[in-house]
Design a protein around this motif. Structure first.
Motif, mmCIF file in Angstrom:
data_model
loop_
_atom_site.group_PDB
_atom_site.id
_atom_site.type_symbol
_atom_site.label_atom_id
_atom_site.label_comp_id
_atom_site.label_asym_id
_atom_site.label_seq_id
_atom_site.Cartn_x
_atom_site.Cartn_y
_atom_site.Cartn_z
ATOM 1 N N ASP A 14 0.867 -1.170 0.000
ATOM 2 C CA ASP A 14 0.000 0.000 0.000
ATOM 3 C C ASP A 14 0.906 1.222 0.000
ATOM 4 O O ASP A 14 2.122 1.104 0.020
ATOM 5 C CB ASP A 14 -0.944 0.018 1.206
ATOM 6 N N TYR A 15 0.320 2.385 -0.055
ATOM 7 C CA TYR A 15 1.135 3.599 -0.078
ATOM 8 C C TYR A 15 0.450 4.637 0.793
ATOM 9 O O TYR A 15 -0.241 5.537 0.321
ATOM 10 C CB TYR A 15 1.313 4.109 -1.502
ATOM 11 N N THR A 16 0.618 4.459 2.089
ATOM 12 C CA THR A 16 -0.117 5.289 3.042
ATOM 13 C C THR A 16 0.316 6.740 3.011
ATOM 14 O O THR A 16 -0.354 7.591 3.589
ATOM 15 C CB THR A 16 0.067 4.730 4.462
ATOM 16 N N ALA A 17 1.437 7.040 2.354
ATOM 17 C CA ALA A 17 1.866 8.436 2.277
ATOM 18 C C ALA A 17 0.983 9.254 1.349
ATOM 19 O O ALA A 17 1.050 10.478 1.350
ATOM 20 C CB ALA A 17 3.303 8.519 1.794
ATOM 21 N N ILE A 18 0.145 8.612 0.550
ATOM 22 C CA ILE A 18 -0.608 9.349 -0.450
ATOM 23 C C ILE A 18 -1.632 10.284 0.164
ATOM 24 O O ILE A 18 -1.893 11.351 -0.343
ATOM 25 C CB ILE A 18 -1.314 8.370 -1.407
ATOM 26 N N GLU A 770 12.675 2.551 -0.074
ATOM 27 C CA GLU A 770 12.358 2.499 1.352
ATOM 28 C C GLU A 770 12.145 1.073 1.840
ATOM 29 O O GLU A 770 12.623 0.690 2.917
ATOM 30 C CB GLU A 770 11.123 3.351 1.676
ATOM 31 N N ASP A 771 11.437 0.249 1.064
ATOM 32 C CA ASP A 771 11.236 -1.141 1.469
ATOM 33 C C ASP A 771 12.553 -1.889 1.591
ATOM 34 O O ASP A 771 12.761 -2.690 2.507
ATOM 35 C CB ASP A 771 10.333 -1.852 0.473
ATOM 36 N N ARG A 798 7.031 3.989 5.972
ATOM 37 C CA ARG A 798 5.772 4.241 5.271
ATOM 38 C C ARG A 798 4.956 5.340 5.935
ATOM 39 O O ARG A 798 3.752 5.214 6.160
ATOM 40 C CB ARG A 798 4.947 2.964 5.157
ATOM 41 N N ASN A 799 5.642 6.388 6.291
ATOM 42 C CA ASN A 799 4.980 7.576 6.817
ATOM 43 C C ASN A 799 4.447 7.401 8.238
ATOM 44 O O ASN A 799 3.694 8.253 8.711
ATOM 45 C CB ASN A 799 3.840 8.017 5.895
ATOM 46 N N LYS A 800 4.827 6.342 8.908
ATOM 47 C CA LYS A 800 4.337 6.083 10.263
ATOM 48 C C LYS A 800 5.512 5.854 11.210
ATOM 49 O O LYS A 800 6.545 5.293 10.825
ATOM 50 C CB LYS A 800 3.415 4.859 10.282
ATOM 51 N N GLY A 812 12.119 0.660 11.770
ATOM 52 C CA GLY A 812 12.522 1.526 10.678
ATOM 53 C C GLY A 812 13.624 2.456 11.144
ATOM 54 O O GLY A 812 13.925 2.554 12.340
ATOM 55 N N PRO A 813 14.249 3.167 10.234
ATOM 56 C CA PRO A 813 15.365 4.041 10.605
ATOM 57 C C PRO A 813 14.901 5.389 11.124
ATOM 58 O O PRO A 813 13.729 5.747 11.053
ATOM 59 C CB PRO A 813 16.117 4.206 9.282
ATOM 60 N N THR A 814 15.847 6.145 11.658
ATOM 61 C CA THR A 814 15.681 7.575 11.925
ATOM 62 C C THR A 814 16.219 8.336 10.727
ATOM 63 O O THR A 814 17.248 7.966 10.158
ATOM 64 C CB THR A 814 16.451 7.983 13.190
ATOM 65 N N HIS A 815 15.528 9.397 10.340
ATOM 66 C CA HIS A 815 15.973 10.247 9.238
ATOM 67 C C HIS A 815 16.379 11.602 9.798
ATOM 68 O O HIS A 815 15.623 12.223 10.550
ATOM 69 C CB HIS A 815 14.856 10.438 8.211
#
Length: 893
Positions: A14-18, A770-771, A798-800, A812-815
């Motif tokens: 999915d692409y929850t950032a949309i 990202e994946d 994924r934006n979460k 996930g990483p820290t940006h």
């Protein structure tokens, strides 16, 4: 839709950032339908955008069950944003009122005569453009048509320089006077008889074996247009031109700046002495130093009661930034423009760029001998793939180059090194292939490929030498030089470095804690952009020279840690911002050498190093094979234009350099093929794709594996960069040796400043990699590009945000964005995102990473100065830690 199936590639389901279903209101109370504007555009609720909202809701459900190719993704994005206001959000990016922006000063930092507080932009100088339409006259007579010569009316002028022998970067003083005893017309008031503000001084440089005094040269009696003069004087390069008005304004502004700077320094010193309490740590509250050679002084009076303002003057040049040529000479010309009835009169200082002018020779200075043509310059280190090696790179002048080639007969780059000084018992020499150069014709586009003042300037010889057989974690001294015959010109400074920590097969317990610095978007030193870049350079230099400091007092509620001495510096793109103005590379290297020569200095490529629009085919673009000629349908030989996806905003940000200077001046660690791999069968998986010079590569230091990617190149599935990244993560990475994995790329995947076009690029990058980064549990992603500091939550995917505070699981990483090293700073609104922890604008700074062990890493954002700091120094809180975060990982899971 086509579905890619590959054991390394897992497309997002999915692409929850949309979209965000929660509405919000902007500062004007207008409803914004897309919630967080972290998408392709900030959509206010016009009628069409309400429809867009409904369509987007449907797209989320569709996306959850569909996998797209890159082309299909671009088509969908184009369709989603079509009809919307694509410019919304772009006007949010403002430059500070006291920031001159991206002005690149000329070689000798000339000022505008209309506004001396502003530098002349080297790439937008009307005087340089007018030279293209100029005719140069090199005698004092004109033919009358009857076989006799008639004197041309202009003054006898004397040019003097002091000293006559300098090194690159030394101070130089130029003076001019009219000599009335030779020409009485100079004391008259007739038009054209006296020096005018539009008359010009030009600087020519050349090498001793290529040219003689201008007065004795073959063209001294010819009347030639600029282009023909350029071709005849193939070895004599015109490097700088200024009108007398500009030069007088420059001198007056220098004197004023010096008076103001002195007053501010004294006031700051007095304030610190009178304040109660302990003074700030003097290691950090350092005032920016004066130029290394000379200081701005007060010139002698440039006017006399019987003289016009331009008839005599003094120009003090604090830094004569000539390193590649052995001789230089100033020439003064009288400037005239053609008016009605073919009559000529003195040109104006602000004439039309396209107007025809005549330049009549007036005087030439004595030859200036530049003694540093063989002296090493721009020294910087980099690590090697072999932990027992260290690579040193530097440049020298063009002494005795033949046929425009990259080598000088009989001249060899050398380095001597050892554990003590003296003696330095080891010596290494460069191979012929490790000395190179580049020319204007190697560049892809204008202005970088134009040999004119303010644009291309010969870089000299670029050398790389490898120091071998280094013991681990040991201090070495070294000195670089250029050997010719039995002699060697050694660098003035003996530098030292600590050899790498890496030990083949080392375990985590064998690797001590260490620290290194990260920064991005620095740009030129103090001239032109204010003090940000120079302040950062001074602070970084101080950090490198400091002994270890205990950080316990900063983090009372966290693990105690001893911050070690700095072991490396990583610059994540947008280095010098030369953008085709070659002299700017020298200015930048001069600024960074004090620290880049002491610790490995690793870079990523940014948009201002690489992005261009055409002309990269046939081997010009150093990031693609020479067999690649075009990425367009017409197959034009030179039509390769770099990476330009539909969702990108990649322009000619490099000024046509297309990565040439960066790839020639830097040597980065290259990823070797693993000697053994128990997890994969090489014969079944094929060869490991190679890294790509400065563009994408990886290296190990201690227990950290750093991956450097190019955000300016294709990252999509099947691209060379993507294939290399997959191989590096799946086959080169050994988490038992390097448990920490950090990715560096110039453009960030996540950023919350409200620039929709930049954000679209981040979303495109997330879609591609990202994946993959999540699958291989990358710990930290560092970027620049945005001129601000931003940190996201840990466990971002994924934006979460995913709760990973206890380190028991990977979310996930820290940006972190740290584009605050000196370029103009952002002033923008922020998108409403749940993953933004902190965003700091209007402050210069850099990141400091301390790797405590295999499970704990500390990141700190260190303040250099506020944007509104005066030029008297950084401020008393320079060196303050404005933000920090511990990353903790449970390596057993």
């Amino acid at each position: 839709m086509r579905l890619f199936v590959n054991q390394y590639k897992r497309k997002r389901q999915d692409y929850t950032a949309i979209i965000d279903h929660d509405d919000e209101q902007d500062s004007n109370g207008r409803t914004i339908c897309c919630g967080r504007d972290d998408l392709f555009h900030p959509c206010g609720c016009s009628h069409g955008q309400i429809l867009l909202f409904v369509v987007s809701v449907a797209l989320v459900g569709w996306w959850s069950t569909t996998t797209f190719t890159n082309d299909e993704f671009s088509e969908i994005r184009h369709w989603v944003i079509s009809g919307s206001d694509k410019n919304v959000g772009n006007n949010n990016k403002k430059k500070s009122a006291n920031s001159p922006g991206s002005i690149i000063p000329t070689l000798l930092q000339l000022r505008q005569d209309e506004d001396p507080s502003q530098y002349i932009h080297a790439l937008q100088n009307p005087l340089y453009d007018r030279l293209r339409n100029a005719t140069f006259h090199y005698n004092k007579y004109k033919n009358t048509g009857s076989g006799s010569k008639q004197s041309v009316e202009y003054c006898s002028v004397e040019l003097t320089v002091s000293p006559l022998e300098v090194e690159g970067g030394d101070a130089l003083t130029l003076q001019w006077t009219t000599n009335n005893k030779y020409d009485s017309t100079c004391s008259s008031r007739r038009s054209g008889a006296r020096l005018q503000p539009s008359d010009v001084l030009a600087l020519y440089c050349f090498n001793e074996e290529d040219e003689v005094d201008f007065k004795q040269s073959a063209i001294s009696e010819q009347h030639l247009p600029y282009r023909e003069i350029t071709s005849i004087q193939s070895t004599r390069q015109l490097l700088e031109v200024g009108t007398l008005a500009q030069i007088v304004a420059t001198q007056e502004q220098q004197e004023q700046d010096e008076r103001i700077s002195t007053s501010r320094r004294r006031a700051a010193q007095h304030r610190r002495q009178t304040e109660k309490g302990s003074a700030p740590d003097s290691r950090f509250s350092r005032v920016v130093e004066k130029p290394r050679q000379g200081r701005v002084g007060t010139s002698e009076s440039t006017t006399a009661t019987t003289q016009a303002p331009w008839d005599a003057g003094t120009w003090f040049i604090p830094k004569f930034n000539i390193y590649r040529y052995s001789q230089c000479q100033f020439i003064m010309y009288q400037s005239k423009t053609k008016m009605q009835k073919n009559k000529w009169q003195p040109a104006t200082t602000t004439g039309n760029r396209d107007e025809a002018i005549e330049l009549h020779y007036l005087a030439s200075s004595p030859i200036i001998q530049v003694t540093s043509v063989t002296s090493p310059f721009g020294i910087h280190l980099s690590a090697s793939a072999d932990p027992t090696e260290m690579v040193v790179s530097f440049s020298t002048g063009n002494a005795k180059r033949t046929n425009g080639g990259s080598s000088s007969p009989g001249m060899i780059a050398v380095v001597k090194y050892g554990r003590s000084d003296p003696p330095m018992e080891y010596r290494a020499t460069a191979t012929p292939s490790s000395t190179t150069t580049y020319q204007a014709s190697d560049m892809c586009m204008e202005p970088a490929n134009v040999t004119e003042p303010g644009k291309f300037m010969d870089p000299g010889q670029l050398h790389t030498v490898v120091m071998t057989q280094l013991a681990p974690d040991t201090k070495y001294y070294y000195q670089v030089g250029l050997q010719y015959g039995q002699g060697v010109t050694w660098s003035k400074t003996v530098y030292s470095f600590q050899s790498p920590l890496q030990r083949p097969g080392a375990t985590d317990e064998e690797v001590p804690s260490f620290s290194y610095l990260v920064l991005a978007d620095q740009g030129c030193p103090r001239e032109g952009w204010g003090q940000g870049a120079a302040w950062t350079a001074a602070m970084v230099e101080r950090e490198v020279l400091l002994p270890p400091i205990s950080a316990t007092t900063f983090y009372q509620d966290d693990d105690n840690i001893t911050r070690t001495s700095i072991r490396a510096i990583h610059h994540i793109g947008d280095l010098s911002y030369a953008k085709g103005a070659s002299h700017h590379w020298d200015a930048w290297f001069d600024m960074i050498e004090p620290y880049a020569a002491r610790v490995p200095f690793h870079i990523a490529v940014g948009n201002h190093e690489y992005d261009y629009l055409a002309g990269g085919g046939g081997g010009k673009d150093p990031s693609v094979p020479s067999t690649v000629h075009s990425n367009n349908d017409n197959g034009n030989m030179d039509d390769y234009s770099g990476f330009h996806p539909d969702w990108g905003n990649f322009g000619n940000d490099s000024g046509g350099e297309c990565g040439i200077p960066t790839s020639k001046r830097f040597t980065m660690p290259q990823s070797p093929r693993p000697s053994s791999d128990t997890h994969h069968d090489d014969s079944a998986m094929g060869p490991v794709p190679p890294s790509n010079g400065v563009f994408w590569y990886s290296h190990d230091f201690g227990n950290v594996h750093t991956i450097v990617l190019s955000s300016e190149h294709n990252m999509s599935f099947g691209s060379p960069q993507y294939d290399w990244l997959v191989a590096d993560l799946s086959r080169s990475l050994n988490r038992s040796v390097t448990p920490w994995v950090i990715v560096e790329t110039h453009r960030p995947l996540y950023e919350s400043e409200r620039f929709w076009d930049q954000n679209a690029v981040g979303i495109g990058m997330r879609y591609e990699i990202e994946d993959l980064l999540f699958d291989y549990q990358v710990d930290l992603i560092l970027s620049g590009h945005y001129h601000a500091y931003l940190r996201t939550c840990d466990g971002l995917f994924r934006n979460k945000c995913h709760d990973t505070k206890d380190g028991s699981s990977y979310g996930g990483p820290t940006h972190i964005t740290v584009g605050t090293a000196g370029a103009w700073l952002d002033d923008a609104a922020l998108y409403d995102t749940e993953w933004t922890v902190l965003c700091l604008e209007h402050v210069y700074g850099y990141g400091r990473i301390t790797v405590a062990n295999s499970t704990a890493l500390l990141f700190e954002f260190v303040k250099v100065a506020s944007e509104d700091s005066s030029d008297s120094g950084h401020g008393d809180d320079a060196g303050a830690v404005l933000d920090y975060v511990w990353l903790k990982r449970n390596r057993s899971t």
